[in-house]
Design a protein around this motif. Structure first.
Motif, PDB file in Angstrom:
ATOM      1  N   PRO A  98       1.031  -1.474  -0.288  1.00 26.78           N
ATOM      2  CA  PRO A  98       0.223  -0.608  -0.095  1.00 26.78           C
ATOM      3  C   PRO A  98       0.981   1.643  -0.698  1.00 26.78           C
ATOM      4  O   PRO A  98       0.282   2.224  -0.313  1.00 26.78           O
ATOM      5  CB  PRO A  98      -0.892  -0.125   0.945  1.00 26.78           C
ATOM      6  N   PHE A  99       2.378   1.553   0.445  1.00 30.64           N
ATOM      7  CA  PHE A  99       2.763   2.215   0.253  1.00 30.64           C
ATOM      8  C   PHE A  99       4.088   2.184  -0.769  1.00 30.64           C
ATOM      9  O   PHE A  99       4.545   3.133  -0.809  1.00 30.64           O
ATOM     10  CB  PHE A  99       3.613   2.640   1.907  1.00 30.64           C
ATOM     11  N   GLY A 100       3.629   1.438  -1.874  1.00 29.55           N
ATOM     12  CA  GLY A 100       4.203   1.606  -2.929  1.00 29.55           C
ATOM     13  C   GLY A 100       5.198   0.405  -3.258  1.00 29.55           C
ATOM     14  O   GLY A 100       5.153  -0.457  -2.341  1.00 29.55           O
ATOM     15  N   GLU A 101       5.872   0.453  -4.396  1.00 32.59           N
ATOM     16  CA  GLU A 101       6.142  -0.857  -4.706  1.00 32.59           C
ATOM     17  C   GLU A 101       7.741  -1.158  -3.516  1.00 32.59           C
ATOM     18  O   GLU A 101       8.148  -0.402  -3.517  1.00 32.59           O
ATOM     19  CB  GLU A 101       7.213  -1.201  -6.309  1.00 32.59           C
ATOM     20  N   ILE A 102       8.327  -2.167  -3.867  1.00 33.63           N
ATOM     21  CA  ILE A 102       9.578  -3.081  -3.082  1.00 33.63           C
ATOM     22  C   ILE A 102      10.162  -3.355  -3.923  1.00 33.63           C
ATOM     23  O   ILE A 102       9.733  -4.577  -4.895  1.00 33.63           O
ATOM     24  CB  ILE A 102       9.657  -3.612  -1.837  1.00 33.63           C
ATOM     25  N   GLN A 103      11.275  -2.458  -4.445  1.00 32.88           N
ATOM     26  CA  GLN A 103      12.143  -3.563  -5.533  1.00 32.88           C
ATOM     27  C   GLN A 103      12.811  -4.814  -5.127  1.00 32.88           C
ATOM     28  O   GLN A 103      13.366  -4.614  -3.726  1.00 32.88           O
ATOM     29  CB  GLN A 103      13.062  -2.469  -5.955  1.00 32.88           C
ATOM     30  N   ILE A 104      13.286  -5.965  -5.803  1.00 31.44           N
ATOM     31  CA  ILE A 104      13.992  -6.872  -5.532  1.00 31.44           C
ATOM     32  C   ILE A 104      15.757  -6.372  -5.546  1.00 31.44           C
ATOM     33  O   ILE A 104      15.991  -5.953  -6.681  1.00 31.44           O
ATOM     34  CB  ILE A 104      13.960  -8.094  -6.445  1.00 31.44           C
ATOM     35  N   GLU A 105      16.148  -6.918  -4.637  1.00 29.25           N
ATOM     36  CA  GLU A 105      17.958  -6.765  -5.271  1.00 29.25           C
ATOM     37  C   GLU A 105      18.914  -8.031  -5.525  1.00 29.25           C
ATOM     38  O   GLU A 105      18.196  -9.037  -5.676  1.00 29.25           O
ATOM     39  CB  GLU A 105      18.401  -7.041  -3.343  1.00 29.25           C
ATOM     40  N   LYS A 106      18.636  -7.398  -6.984  1.00 28.52           N
ATOM     41  CA  LYS A 106      18.753  -8.523  -8.082  1.00 28.52           C
ATOM     42  C   LYS A 106      20.145  -9.284  -7.881  1.00 28.52           C
ATOM     43  O   LYS A 106      20.468 -10.175  -8.082  1.00 28.52           O
ATOM     44  CB  LYS A 106      18.948  -8.050  -9.519  1.00 28.52           C
ATOM     45  N   SER A 107      21.174  -8.372  -7.108  1.00 29.26           N
ATOM     46  CA  SER A 107      22.651  -9.437  -7.632  1.00 29.26           C
ATOM     47  C   SER A 107      22.923 -10.120  -6.732  1.00 29.26           C
ATOM     48  O   SER A 107      23.760 -10.834  -6.851  1.00 29.26           O
ATOM     49  CB  SER A 107      23.718  -7.832  -7.518  1.00 29.26           C
ATOM     50  N   LEU A 108      21.967  -9.928  -5.618  1.00 21.94           N
ATOM     51  CA  LEU A 108      22.751 -10.862  -4.042  1.00 21.94           C
ATOM     52  C   LEU A 108      22.253 -11.837  -4.377  1.00 21.94           C
ATOM     53  O   LEU A 108      22.299 -12.807  -4.237  1.00 21.94           O
ATOM     54  CB  LEU A 108      22.241 -10.452  -3.218  1.00 21.94           C
ATOM     55  N   ALA A 109      20.175 -11.543  -4.845  1.00 19.74           N
ATOM     56  CA  ALA A 109      19.544 -12.775  -5.112  1.00 19.74           C
ATOM     57  C   ALA A 109      20.457 -13.451  -6.082  1.00 19.74           C
ATOM     58  O   ALA A 109      20.423 -14.777  -6.623  1.00 19.74           O
ATOM     59  CB  ALA A 109      18.241 -12.493  -5.635  1.00 19.74           C
ATOM     60  N   ASP A 110      20.694 -12.922  -7.427  1.00 18.68           N
ATOM     61  CA  ASP A 110      21.867 -14.442  -8.741  1.00 18.68           C
ATOM     62  C   ASP A 110      22.535 -15.175  -8.390  1.00 18.68           C
ATOM     63  O   ASP A 110      22.550 -15.890  -8.998  1.00 18.68           O
ATOM     64  CB  ASP A 110      21.946 -12.789  -9.842  1.00 18.68           C
ATOM     65  N   GLU A 111      22.940 -14.234  -7.296  1.00 12.27           N
ATOM     66  CA  GLU A 111      24.504 -15.727  -6.866  1.00 12.27           C
ATOM     67  C   GLU A 111      23.587 -16.385  -5.551  1.00 12.27           C
ATOM     68  O   GLU A 111      24.813 -17.460  -5.714  1.00 12.27           O
ATOM     69  CB  GLU A 111      25.511 -14.179  -6.005  1.00 12.27           C
ATOM     70  N   LEU A 112      22.733 -16.127  -4.684  1.00 18.52           N
ATOM     71  CA  LEU A 112      22.282 -17.008  -4.489  1.00 18.52           C
ATOM     72  C   LEU A 112      21.648 -18.551  -5.748  1.00 18.52           C
ATOM     73  O   LEU A 112      21.456 -19.771  -5.254  1.00 18.52           O
ATOM     74  CB  LEU A 112      21.112 -16.811  -3.520  1.00 18.52           C
ATOM     75  N   THR A 113      21.153 -17.928  -6.996  1.00 19.52           N
ATOM     76  CA  THR A 113      20.482 -19.087  -7.677  1.00 19.52           C
ATOM     77  C   THR A 113      21.614 -19.449  -7.683  1.00 19.52           C
ATOM     78  O   THR A 113      20.943 -20.384  -8.473  1.00 19.52           O
ATOM     79  CB  THR A 113      19.845 -18.096  -8.490  1.00 19.52           C
ATOM     80  N   GLN A 114      23.357 -19.167  -8.231  1.00 24.89           N
ATOM     81  CA  GLN A 114      24.108 -19.463  -8.587  1.00 24.89           C
ATOM     82  C   GLN A 114      24.636 -20.821  -7.288  1.00 24.89           C
ATOM     83  O   GLN A 114      24.953 -21.826  -8.554  1.00 24.89           O
ATOM     84  CB  GLN A 114      24.868 -19.069  -9.086  1.00 24.89           C
ATOM     85  N   LYS A 115      24.177 -20.358  -6.551  1.00 26.78           N
ATOM     86  CA  LYS A 115      24.696 -21.158  -5.684  1.00 26.78           C
ATOM     87  C   LYS A 115      23.628 -22.466  -5.014  1.00 26.78           C
ATOM     88  O   LYS A 115      24.601 -23.424  -4.862  1.00 26.78           O
ATOM     89  CB  LYS A 115      25.099 -20.489  -4.250  1.00 26.78           C
ATOM     90  N   PHE A 116      22.654 -22.303  -5.081  1.00 24.94           N
ATOM     91  CA  PHE A 116      22.179 -23.227  -4.414  1.00 24.94           C
ATOM     92  C   PHE A 116      20.289 -23.035  -5.442  1.00 24.94           C
ATOM     93  O   PHE A 116      20.003 -22.402  -6.400  1.00 24.94           O
ATOM     94  CB  PHE A 116      21.549 -22.656  -3.314  1.00 24.94           C
ATOM     95  N   THR A 117      19.811 -24.471  -5.326  1.00 21.16           N
ATOM     96  CA  THR A 117      18.723 -25.020  -6.371  1.00 21.16           C
ATOM     97  C   THR A 117      17.433 -24.580  -5.611  1.00 21.16           C
ATOM     98  O   THR A 117      16.698 -24.082  -5.183  1.00 21.16           O
ATOM     99  CB  THR A 117      18.287 -26.089  -6.356  1.00 21.16           C
ATOM    100  N   PHE A 118      17.346 -23.191  -6.240  1.00 17.48           N
ATOM    101  CA  PHE A 118      15.619 -22.776  -5.843  1.00 17.48           C
ATOM    102  C   PHE A 118      14.123 -23.076  -6.856  1.00 17.48           C
ATOM    103  O   PHE A 118      14.844 -23.084  -8.682  1.00 17.48           O
ATOM    104  CB  PHE A 118      15.471 -21.232  -5.807  1.00 17.48           C
ATOM    105  N   LYS A 119      12.673 -22.142  -6.292  1.00 13.71           N
ATOM    106  CA  LYS A 119      12.576 -22.467  -7.736  1.00 13.71           C
ATOM    107  C   LYS A 119      11.975 -21.189  -7.466  1.00 13.71           C
ATOM    108  O   LYS A 119      11.944 -20.421  -6.346  1.00 13.71           O
ATOM    109  CB  LYS A 119      10.506 -23.406  -6.958  1.00 13.71           C
ATOM    110  N   ILE A 120      12.418 -20.493  -8.714  1.00 15.37           N
ATOM    111  CA  ILE A 120      11.869 -18.630  -9.060  1.00 15.37           C
ATOM    112  C   ILE A 120      10.330 -18.456  -9.006  1.00 15.37           C
ATOM    113  O   ILE A 120       9.634 -19.293 -10.104  1.00 15.37           O
ATOM    114  CB  ILE A 120      13.067 -18.972 -10.448  1.00 15.37           C
ATOM    115  N   GLU A 121      10.380 -17.579  -8.668  1.00 18.90           N
ATOM    116  CA  GLU A 121       9.056 -16.966  -8.463  1.00 18.90           C
ATOM    117  C   GLU A 121       8.652 -15.895  -9.316  1.00 18.90           C
ATOM    118  O   GLU A 121      10.381 -14.666  -9.747  1.00 18.90           O
ATOM    119  CB  GLU A 121       8.482 -17.102  -7.053  1.00 18.90           C
ATOM    120  N   THR A 122       7.873 -15.027  -9.879  1.00 19.19           N
ATOM    121  CA  THR A 122       7.422 -14.031 -10.326  1.00 19.19           C
ATOM    122  C   THR A 122       7.271 -13.275 -10.267  1.00 19.19           C
ATOM    123  O   THR A 122       5.756 -13.672  -9.850  1.00 19.19           O
ATOM    124  CB  THR A 122       7.893 -13.864 -11.805  1.00 19.19           C
TER     125      THR A 122
END
Length: 283
Positions: A98-122
């Protein structure tokens, strides 16, 4: 559309900014949190019922984190997952509040997905989840420009490796970070198929003073594996993986002490034979 919509706004919490702000101000007045020291906080544990039941506790934990220099990113661990469940993450875009959008921290998220197996949500494809969403208006209100990474982790020792990696990668990237673990405690009563102490005042006392107390003590001891094992044994945390992984992350960020700021249950608001426990912790 690259923003995940708020599924629970207008039902589990107010659907507009003015009403959210009014509730937040009421929560802060009612909470009156006074920490025992002025140490720097790395994160906390919050409940995730509707704001009517547990919003005050979650709000005051997140407000405690906002008393310091704002971080670049807040990692929020949550989701109702079993020991064999996959991990979930959102790696780009934003999440609506309700206060506006919160952005995803892409750089940290991308490194995590390279190291671990995740189901990616969009923004278009995701599991409806209250455990993370109910924290986001508080985060956006107190940390206007912060970015987030929403992560779902099961109650398994392997999840703790994700917590350690979150701390290590964020440090290497030069990101100031705080972490939140979202869990409720014992779900007691016929509604939840869990009645080891029957009904009535004895059951309420047992949940508050014994079953919830055991898991809270593990959290306060900052024992992430102990949190997982205790929850699986005693059914006293619905998202033990989230709480444990948040603790593991905080410890690798340098936290060495935890403090409980509030405890309550849904029985306090709506007495009945089925109820849920809630705790707020900072570390």
């Amino acid at each position: 559309m690259n923003a995940r919509r708020s599924v629970f706004a207008g039902t589990w919490y107010p659907g507009n900014a003015a009403e959210c702000e009014k509730e937040i101000n009421n929560f802060l007045k009612a909470g009156e949190v006074r920490l025992t020291s002025d140490r720097t906080l790395s994160g906390g544990i919050v409940p995730h019922a509707g704001w009517y039941f547990s919003g005050s506790i979650a709000c005051n934990v997140i407000h405690c984190l906002a008393e310091e220099e704002p971080p670049d990113v807040i990692v929020v661990f949550g989701m109702h997952l079993g020991p064999g469940s996959p991990c979930y993450i959102m790696t780009e875009g934003a999440w609506e509040t309700p206060f506006g959008e919160i952005q995803i921290e892409k750089s940290l998220a991308d490194e995590l997905t390279q190291k671990f197996t995740f189901k990616i949500e969009t923004a278009q494809r995701f599991t409806q989840d209250n455990t993370i969403e109910l924290q986001l208006p508080f985060i956006k209100y107190f940390f206007e420009d912060v970015r987030i990474i929403p992560i779902g982790v099961p109650p398994a020792a392997s999840s703790l490796e994700i917590g350690r990696a979150v701390a290590e990668i964020s440090t290497r990237l030069g990101l100031q970070m705080k972490v939140i673990g979202s869990t409720d405690l014992t779900h007691y009563g016929l509604n939840y198929g869990f009645t080891p102490k029957g009904t009535g005042s004895g059951a309420i006392d047992w949940v508050r003073n014994e079953n919830d107390r055991r898991i809270i003590d593990k959290m306060l001891a900052m024992d992430p594996l102990g949190v997982i094992n205790e929850a699986l044994k005693s059914q006293n945390a619905c998202c033990a993986g989230a709480a444990a992984t948040a603790i593991a992350t905080a410890k690798h960020l340098g936290a060495d002490r935890a403090e409980s700021i509030a405890y309550a249950s849904s029985y306090d608001k709506h007495p009945g034979d089925s109820f849920v426990g809630y705790v707020g912790i900072v570390f």
